[in-house]
Scaffold this motif. Structure first.
Motif: not given
Lengths: 247, 776
Positions: A70, A90-91, A94, A97-98, A126, B682, B686-687, B690
């Motif tokens: 984060l 950044e992607k 994400t 984290r996902r 997801i 986020r 989540f992107e 999304e």
């Protein structure tokens, strides 16, 4: 896997999940520079239950945020499973984290418009190989509250939903930021029991930050932070059950 | 940014309010002053010929103040280099005078010298259309004789603010002009020495207020002129130019009432939403202030002041914008009509009303939120708000749930939790769509009117109007012209149509029953067959007289032997322009007992010979004028193109500012209200896209519902306007083409997309770290 988790002290069994090296973090708050972390070196091991203990302002939340992707350090490196988080876009963060991290927050951060079950489904929808949302709720003893909205749940119940949400995607690490901070001691114990059960049964690497020294006794290792530095690291010979904790 | 968006809506509301009302006031004021300063007459009459000695009898009618007689005629004009037929209206001027009544306003040059038969003053619109200057020459066929005339002056007249050639439907300054010439030569040319064929008068009671005995004077004058070929006396309200202007002002008034109401409604809603949000965010500050001992009143006043600050800012800018648009509109009207000047009037009460209404609406809209904030006990205000209560939505309970993803459920439940707010947001966007449709509607309606009138009903290429009624044989000479494919005769007689105590003065048309050039249509645009006897009335005329098929209509013919007839009504025809009665040419001639005479002919011609035919018709002494629709329509479109463009520009500006104001504000608020849950998502991986879906999905849903709803609202607004605009001069058809819908929807969609992009960019700033540490 479970064998490893049960014997974290055996150096032969230690697989490093996080390798933190020389991490500093400086915030610019107006004209004042706040040095939140001043050179942290730390390894976290697979299946380990770690408590990061420190007073408020010690830098423990900053460290957890960096581990969770984060926030990024001002200097130093954080390696996760061999990859460098500090260089991730950044992607990529994400994605990290996902698919790899489960979060539990002090104030639960549930989605008020979704039921307990849906709050979990929102993450499992997801994820790559999640468990069934019902299953996750059963793990935290909320099998009978599936269709309640957050507004209909007590604080402890909400936090357990949050734990179920964090573990439902079968994360590699579980990061908890003051998970009992907003709860009374009795409810807090129920929540900690849920965390311990997840750690034991699923072998999820777990890091809990708290300013409550009592919680430290249920951990494999306790890392003390003060003024942005690691002041002390203790290993518990025997982990106490949450019900045995006193705070 | 949000304050700017609110201010924008207020600016639009105040702007359009001031624009509409000040334009209206300016037009009224300008017309009044123009009429007053130039002694516009109260009563008008045209006749065949009467000796000047008759003036004494007219002056003796009680209530008559000033009387002026004139000689007037319709002539054909020629401007070098312009081949189309031009008709002119020539009027006599007394020696060395701009006239006693209906004085001309001399813009440039001078009056004709007394007795000079080659000096004229020409109407400004015509001069401008042909780019003429004083000193230039034109020629006119006066009573069969071609004459070169020098322009010595350029003028406007209160009688011709709206200039339309007789028989034409649209103003066409290229093909119709008004000219003034010294009386003596004009009288000589038309055998009117010591005589007149036109009289106007004012009434003694006030100059602008119509006196109570107007109808009495009209009747007395009709009576006097009956023996001199009078074709009916009319009051000022029926004077053609004045009628049109009055209708235009009526339209302005309708617009001036509808639009500001919509804008103020939207502004009130937005203010309410924003201020409620602001107060929820400031609970703790309010509590702290109250804990320190501030009174409810003091806390309440704090918010009222904030609201008034935003509104005040909007009002001030809005007044500026309103004045700018009002002046623009007034100038367009000045050009559209022949007005010599425009007195821009901005009454203080309009400004005060705009300011007070805005403030009142804003304060009322926020009062409730302010009231609940001020009433909050300090201890309660310091607590975080409880998690919001949600329910599964109706759609889900109906069994759709399994197909809905969690984010979709979030969207639906959020909408359902605030039904009123969702409804108002949708309604606001729909209003924007509706407003857009109104601007498109006017253009579409005109197109449709023209299509029906000149594409389906009147299909001739040109009309030849005779100087005197002529026999059917006159058609042969027209048909023998090279290029004329078909000639159909018609007869037009001025008449007063009466049923019970209601009457209407108009023209009675005798047309060929199986003619192919002039056809009557019913509501479904089917051709109506003319009955052997009986009369067909324009539908609106039948409504006006409250007469229906089978009833006996009384017709007082205002020409020739001035007989009175009783004719049964056979049916009605749909017509958008004018009000008329139609009979078979033969039946009309039989009733009039005047043989087979025609007053003109409709011609269908081969395009290639059009120019030659014009030239030949000009040379025919019996042809007083030629009317050609196609070029008239084209030039009409040129004239109104600028106006339509301006209207479209303004309404697009207003429509999109409403749409943007509503959409951006509600989304911005939704973002700040749901900041926490969106940031949490986020954190959970989540992107940005999304997360954006949850906000923008809601927006998309609102927009998608709002567009059809907006179509309904727009249709309603247009129907209301069409109804308000209806008059005996024209009826506005309620025709909304697919392009009107498409354009309105497009503007709304674009406003949505722009708002969405701005919100999407805001989402990049979501602070994931902060939300983890904060309470609700």
């Amino acid at each position: 896997m479970l064998e490893l988790a049960k014997n974290p002290d055996n150096p032969m069994n230690k697989e490093v999940v996080f390798h933190v090296h020389g991490v500093t973090k400086i915030y610019q708050m107006g004209e004042v520079q706040v040095r939140a972390l001043r050179g942290i070196d730390l390894d976290l091991y697979k299946g380990e239950f770690t408590v990061l203990l420190g007073a408020s302002g010690s830098g423990k939340s900053t460290l957890l945020n960096i581990l969770g992707g984060l926030d990024s350090p001002t200097d130093g490196h954080v390696q996760y499973a061999g990859g460098d988080l500090t260089r991730a876009s950044e992607k990529e963060l994400t994605k990290y984290r996902r698919y790899h991290v489960g979060f539990v927050f002090q104030f639960y951060n549930l989605i008020p418009s979704l039921t307990a079950l849906e709050n979990i489904a929102v993450v499992t929808e997801i994820a790559k190989s999640p468990m069934q949302p019902e299953e996750a709720l059963k793990l935290v003893d909320l099998g009978d509250r599936l269709h309640h909205f957050p507004a209909q749940l007590s604080g402890g119940e909400q936090q357990r939903v949050a734990i179920a949400r964090a573990i439902a995607k079968n994360p590699d690490v579980l990061l908890c930021d003051e998970p009992t901070g907003a709860l009374d001691s009795k409810t807090g114990i129920v929540v900690l029991e849920a965390l311990q059960r997840v750690n034991r049964e699923l072998g999820t690497t777990t890091a809990v930050i708290t300013h409550n020294a009592g919680i430290a006794q249920m951990a494999d290792r306790v890392i003390h932070l003060a003024d942005g530095r690691i002041s002390q690291v203790d290993s518990n010979e025997t982990r106490l059950e949450p019900s045995q904790l006193s705070w | 940014m949000q304050a700017i968006a609110i201010a924008m809506v207020i600016v639009s509301g105040v702007g359009i309010f001031i624009m509409s009302l000040s334009t209206l006031d300016s037009l009224y004021e300008t017309r009044e002053s123009y009429y007053r300063d130039n002694h516009f007459a109260h009563i008008f009459a045209h006749l065949k010929r009467a000796p000047l000695s008759l003036v004494k009898r007219i002056e003796a009618i009680p209530g008559v103040d000033k009387v002026e007689t004139r000689v007037m005629a319709y002539v054909n004009l020629d401007v070098e280099g312009f081949e189309d037929p031009i008709s002119g209206h020539i009027l006599s001027l007394p020696d060395n005078s701009r006239g006693l009544l209906n004085q001309i306003y001399l813009r440039e040059g001078r009056l004709p010298e007394p007795g000079r038969d080659n000096e004229i003053v020409l109407s400004e619109e015509f001069v401008q259309a042909h780019k003429l200057r004083p000193g230039d020459k034109i020629s006119a066929t006066i009573n069969g004789r071609r004459k070169a005339l020098t322009i010595v002056g350029i003028a406007l007249s209160p009688e011709f603010i709206y200039q339309i050639a007789p028989g034409a439907m649209f103003p066409d300054p290229l093909r119709y002009g008004v000219l003034w010439i010294a009386r003596q030569p004009l009288a000589t040319a038309y055998d009117m020495e010591g005589a007149f064929n036109d009289v106007t008068l004012t009434m003694s009671r006030g100059t602008n207020e119509p006196a109570a005995n107007e109808q009495e004077i009209i009747d007395r004058l009709d009576d006097i002129l009956k023996d001199y070929g009078g074709i009916g006396t009319i009051g000022r309200q029926d004077q053609f130019s004045n009628r049109f202007l009055t209708e235009e002002l009526k339209q302005q008034r309708t617009i001036a009432t509808i639009f500001p109401v919509i804008f103020f409604g939207v502004a009130a809603f937005l203010l309410n939403v924003v201020i409620s949000r602001l107060i929820r965010l400031q609970r703790e500050e309010i509590a702290t202030l109250k804990a320190f001992g501030y009174s409810d009143f003091a806390v309440g006043m704090h918010f009222i002041k904030l609201v008034l600050l935003i509104v005040g800012f909007g009002v001030i800018i809005g007044i500026g914008v309103g004045i700018w648009m009002g002046k623009g509109m007034s100038n367009i009207y000045m050009e559209l009509y022949s007005l010599p000047y425009m007195i821009y009037v901005l009454k203080p009460k309009v400004i005060i009303a705009a300011a007070l209404i805005s403030m009142a609406v804003a304060v009322m809209g926020t009062l409730y939120a302010v009231y609940s904030a001020a009433r909050l006990p300090p201890a309660q205000a310091m607590q975080p708000e409880l998690p919001a209560k949600y329910h599964t939505t109706l759609v889900e309970r109906l069994g759709m749930q399994r197909w809905l993803s969690q984010p979709t459920r979030m969207i639906l439940r959020h909408i359902e939790r605030r039904p009123l707010k969702s409804l108002m947001t949708t309604l606001g966007i729909a209003m924007a769509c509706g407003i857009m449709m109104v601007s498109g509607f006017q253009e579409g309606a005109i197109n449709y009117m023209v299509d029906v009138q000149y594409g389906m009903s009147q299909r001739e290429d040109m009309i030849a109007i005779y100087t005197e009624p002529a026999s059917k044989r006159s058609l042969y000479s027209l048909e023998s012209l090279q290029g004329v494919e078909l000639a159909e005769g018609f007869r037009i007689v001025p008449a007063r149509l009466k049923f019970e105590h209601r009457f209407y003065r108009t023209a009675l048309h005798g047309i060929e029953p199986d003619g192919s050039l002039y056809r009557l249509l019913d509501t479904n645009l089917n051709i109506i067959e003319l009955p052997e006897d009986g009369i067909i009335l324009t539908d609106y005329l039948a409504e006006l007289l409250r007469i229906k098929a089978g009833d006996m209509l009384t017709i007082e013919v205002l020409a020739g032997r001035r007989i009175t007839l009783q004719v049964p009504v056979a049916g009605t025809a749909k017509q958008y322009l004018g009000l008329n009665g139609y009979m078979r040419l033969e039946s009309l001639n039989v009733l009039l007992k005047e043989g087979h005479s025609l007053t003109g002919a409709l011609l269908k011609v081969d395009d290639r010979y059009q120019r030659d035919i014009y030239a030949k018709l000009k040379e025919m002494p019996r042809v007083a004028g030629v009317v050609e629709h196609e070029s008239a329509i084209e030039s009409f479109y040129d004239t109104i193109a600028e106006t339509i463009l301006f209207f479209t520009f303004i309404s697009t500006l207003l429509g999109s500012s409403i749409a943007f104001g509503v959409i951006y504000n509600s989304m911005r608020i939704a973002l700040s209200e749901r900041n926490r849950e969106l940031a949490s998502l986020r954190v959970l991986g989540f992107e940005r896209n999304e997360v954006a879906y949850i906000l923008l999905g809601e927006l998309a849903l609102f927009t998608l519902v709002a567009i059809p709803l907006g179509f309904l609202i727009g249709y309603g607004l247009c129907a209301y306007m069409a109804f308000q605009f209806d008059s005996d001069l024209y009826r506005v058809p309620l025709v909304l083409g697919i392009n009107v819908y498409a354009f309105s929807a497009l503007v709304v969609l674009l406003s949505s997309i722009v708002s969405a992009i701005m919100i999407w960019r805001n989402l990049a700033d979501l602070d994931m770290v902060a939300v983890l540490k904060s309470k609700e």
